[in-house]
Design a protein around this motif. Structure first.
Motif, PDB file in Angstrom:
ATOM      1  N   ASP A  33      69.175   1.026  60.456  1.00 14.01           N
ATOM      2  CA  ASP A  33      70.474   1.342  60.770  1.00 14.01           C
ATOM      3  C   ASP A  33      70.648   2.596  61.229  1.00 14.01           C
ATOM      4  O   ASP A  33      71.482   3.045  62.062  1.00 14.01           O
ATOM      5  N   ALA A  34      69.786   3.652  60.704  1.00 13.22           N
ATOM      6  CA  ALA A  34      69.981   5.177  60.945  1.00 13.22           C
ATOM      7  C   ALA A  34      69.353   5.570  62.019  1.00 13.22           C
ATOM      8  O   ALA A  34      69.497   6.551  62.701  1.00 13.22           O
ATOM      9  N   VAL A  35      68.033   5.069  62.322  1.00 14.64           N
ATOM     10  CA  VAL A  35      67.033   6.032  63.176  1.00 14.64           C
ATOM     11  C   VAL A  35      67.348   6.187  64.496  1.00 14.64           C
ATOM     12  O   VAL A  35      67.117   7.076  64.947  1.00 14.64           O
ATOM     13  N   ALA A  36      68.014   5.312  65.099  1.00 12.74           N
ATOM     14  CA  ALA A  36      68.387   5.554  66.464  1.00 12.74           C
ATOM     15  C   ALA A  36      69.400   6.668  66.785  1.00 12.74           C
ATOM     16  O   ALA A  36      69.209   7.589  67.242  1.00 12.74           O
ATOM     17  N   ASP A  37      70.222   6.686  65.794  1.00 15.57           N
ATOM     18  CA  ASP A  37      71.344   7.782  65.826  1.00 15.57           C
ATOM     19  C   ASP A  37      70.848   8.907  65.360  1.00 15.57           C
ATOM     20  O   ASP A  37      71.245  10.044  65.939  1.00 15.57           O
ATOM     21  N   VAL A  38      69.938   8.881  64.530  1.00 14.09           N
ATOM     22  CA  VAL A  38      69.455  10.293  63.951  1.00 14.09           C
ATOM     23  C   VAL A  38      68.673  11.098  64.932  1.00 14.09           C
ATOM     24  O   VAL A  38      68.779  12.265  65.149  1.00 14.09           O
ATOM     25  N   VAL A  39      67.943  10.180  65.661  1.00 14.89           N
ATOM     26  CA  VAL A  39      67.068  10.823  66.679  1.00 14.89           C
ATOM     27  C   VAL A  39      67.935  11.212  67.695  1.00 14.89           C
ATOM     28  O   VAL A  39      67.875  12.243  68.305  1.00 14.89           O
ATOM     29  N   SER A  40      68.804  10.494  68.251  1.00 16.75           N
ATOM     30  CA  SER A  40      69.572  10.998  69.487  1.00 16.75           C
ATOM     31  C   SER A  40      70.660  12.242  68.890  1.00 16.75           C
ATOM     32  O   SER A  40      70.731  13.140  69.709  1.00 16.75           O
ATOM     33  N   ARG A  41      71.073  12.227  67.666  1.00 16.17           N
ATOM     34  CA  ARG A  41      71.619  13.611  67.151  1.00 16.17           C
ATOM     35  C   ARG A  41      70.550  14.785  67.022  1.00 16.17           C
ATOM     36  O   ARG A  41      71.065  15.754  67.579  1.00 16.17           O
ATOM     37  N   ALA A  42      69.514  14.360  66.973  1.00 14.78           N
ATOM     38  CA  ALA A  42      68.598  15.683  66.756  1.00 14.78           C
ATOM     39  C   ALA A  42      68.478  16.082  68.230  1.00 14.78           C
ATOM     40  O   ALA A  42      68.049  17.311  68.434  1.00 14.78           O
ATOM     41  N   VAL A  43      68.064  15.332  69.356  1.00 13.06           N
ATOM     42  CA  VAL A  43      67.870  15.671  70.434  1.00 13.06           C
ATOM     43  C   VAL A  43      69.008  16.417  71.085  1.00 13.06           C
ATOM     44  O   VAL A  43      68.734  17.521  71.776  1.00 13.06           O
ATOM     45  N   LYS A  44      70.148  15.688  70.917  1.00 13.37           N
ATOM     46  CA  LYS A  44      71.507  16.558  71.473  1.00 13.37           C
ATOM     47  C   LYS A  44      71.703  17.814  70.768  1.00 13.37           C
ATOM     48  O   LYS A  44      71.898  18.882  71.655  1.00 13.37           O
ATOM     49  N   LYS A  45      71.565  17.954  69.433  1.00  7.11           N
ATOM     50  CA  LYS A  45      71.717  19.297  68.622  1.00  7.11           C
ATOM     51  C   LYS A  45      70.782  20.310  69.127  1.00  7.11           C
ATOM     52  O   LYS A  45      70.916  21.552  68.997  1.00  7.11           O
ATOM     53  N   ALA A  46      69.439  19.766  69.677  1.00  4.00           N
ATOM     54  CA  ALA A  46      68.376  20.691  70.196  1.00  4.00           C
ATOM     55  C   ALA A  46      68.627  21.433  71.585  1.00  4.00           C
ATOM     56  O   ALA A  46      68.127  22.208  71.985  1.00  4.00           O
ATOM     57  N   GLY A  47      69.594  20.461  72.231  1.00  3.07           N
ATOM     58  CA  GLY A  47      70.126  21.204  73.435  1.00  3.07           C
ATOM     59  C   GLY A  47      69.222  20.884  74.421  1.00  3.07           C
ATOM     60  O   GLY A  47      69.049  21.601  75.407  1.00  3.07           O
TER      61      GLY A  47
END
Ligand code: KG4
Ligand code: ZN
Length: 353
Positions: free
Chosen positions: A64-78
């Motif tokens: 349930d979480a993996v796609a969202d967690v990865v996309s958040r990490a990439v976004k927050k990394a700028g």
């Protein structure tokens, strides 16, 4: 066609790390040794309802979480996806179904972006967390590794080569904390709850010496765990009251003192000037304080990752990914998850056990 390229001379590669070995779904982005983002979704509160990690619940939560967690990490990394130089993922050890979620996602992600894939051994990740704290850290150093599955003292020769100086002969330190928590009726996760309970107690109950003052750099936790169980059962059978806080505190001191004593001994005998720690038990405040004081006394430098980088996280996986990236050590698309990786199979050379 999947045909990724890499630049071994790139100074600060951008690595995406993915971790899903237990109940934390984590993703992080690092550039060199700098953490750009670090995201975690945990199923710990659900697992607490069952008194421990239920593998099937962990796998579903990761899915349930993996796609969202990865996309958040990439976004927050700028950064853009294109700026990622490699995808590092934990392939073992851990819960098989849980690991498979991270490995499958990382493979698909690396394939779609045509980026190198790096298979990371979880416990090497715990050790590599220290590089994110102390950016100038260079081997040789001595590492205390204390997690739920492993307890060992290692001599780091290079970033990739370690010698095992000693290890637990039976239970891991974290495992002992979790079992003692259960005996005391404390909730999952055991370690932090034993620590909290110990704050109101004193180390007044005699505990076995374990291998303190002997056994080289090895540890043994099963006798300590049995002593706690016997103490509580005897008190209950006699109908006598006892202080859970005193039991927790006495256990914690015995469990940690031996780790600190042997780590310092290893540092002195190998002649290194730096000690690092990794693994969930390194989040323990008593360990952090006593190891800090002991290192100060002996003139040793202590690299102590923040608590969130001691327990499971993806920044440490990216950090070990960086070590492997520089070695050009990449995985293929047939990478599979592995539930167990013996400590002795983890290190390339110089193993003593
Ligand atoms: O490294 P980790 O997060 O996962 C593994 O790779 O095993 O370690 C988890 C272990 C658990 O046994 C947990 O009870 C223990 O680390 N732990 C602690 C503390 N926080 C986590 N043990 C003692 N005190 C703590 N504060
Ligand atoms: Zn771990």
């Amino acid at each position: 066609m999947y045909n990724p390229t890499f630049d071994p001379t790139k100074k600060d590669p951008v690595i995406l790390g993915i971790e899903s070995s237990c109940d934390e779904t984590a993703a992080a982005v690092i550039r060199g040794r700098e953490i750009l983002s670090d995201e975690i979704a945990s199923s710990a509160s659900t697992q607490a309802l069952f008194g421990g990690v239920v593998p099937e619940i962990a796998s579903r939560a990761h899915t349930d979480a993996v796609a969202d967690v990865v996309s958040r990490a990439v976004k927050k990394a700028g950064i853009t996806y294109d700026q990622i130089d490699a995808v590092a993922v934990t392939y073992g050890a851990g819960l098989l179904g849980a690991l498979l979620v991270g490995v499958s996602f990382a493979k698909a992600f690396a394939y779609a972006l045509n980026k190198p894939l790096i298979a990371v051994n979880h416990i090497r990740g715990h050790i590599a967390a220290a590089y994110l704290v102390e950016k100038a850290l260079k081997p040789p150093f001595v590492t205390l590794l204390a997690s739920g599955g492993h307890t060992a003292i290692l001599y780091a020769k290079t970033e990739a080569e370690f010698e095992i100086l000693g290890a637990t002969l039976d239970d891991a330190a974290g495992e002992a904390f979790d079992k003692v928590a259960r005996v005391l009726g404390l909730k999952y996760p055991g370690g932090p709850n034993v620590q909290r309970c110990a704050m109101d107690g004193s180390p007044c109950i005699p505990m076995p010496k374990m291998l303190k003052g002997g056994g080289g750099y090895n540890f043994s936790y099963s006798g300590l765990k049995t002593a706690v169980i016997n103490y509580c059962n005897t008190k209950k059978q006699k109908g006598e009251d006892f202080s859970k806080a005193d039991v927790a505190c006495s256990f914690q001191c015995a469990a940690i003192d031996v780790l600190v004593e042997k780590t310092i001994m290893a540092a002195k005998e190998t002649g290194v000037d730096t000690v690092t720690v990794g693994g969930g038990v390194a989040a323990n405040d008593y360990l952090r304080l006593t190891l800090y004081a002991a290192c100060q006394k002996e003139g040793l430098k202590l690299v102590l990752p923040e608590k969130r980088y001691c327990t499971d996280n993806a920044a440490m996986i990216a950090s070990e990914g960086l070590v492997q990236y520089r070695l050009g050590n990449f995985a293929k698309m047939d990478l599979n998850a592995k539930a167990s990786i013996p400590l002795s199979a983890t290190w390339k050379t110089g193993d003593k056990v």
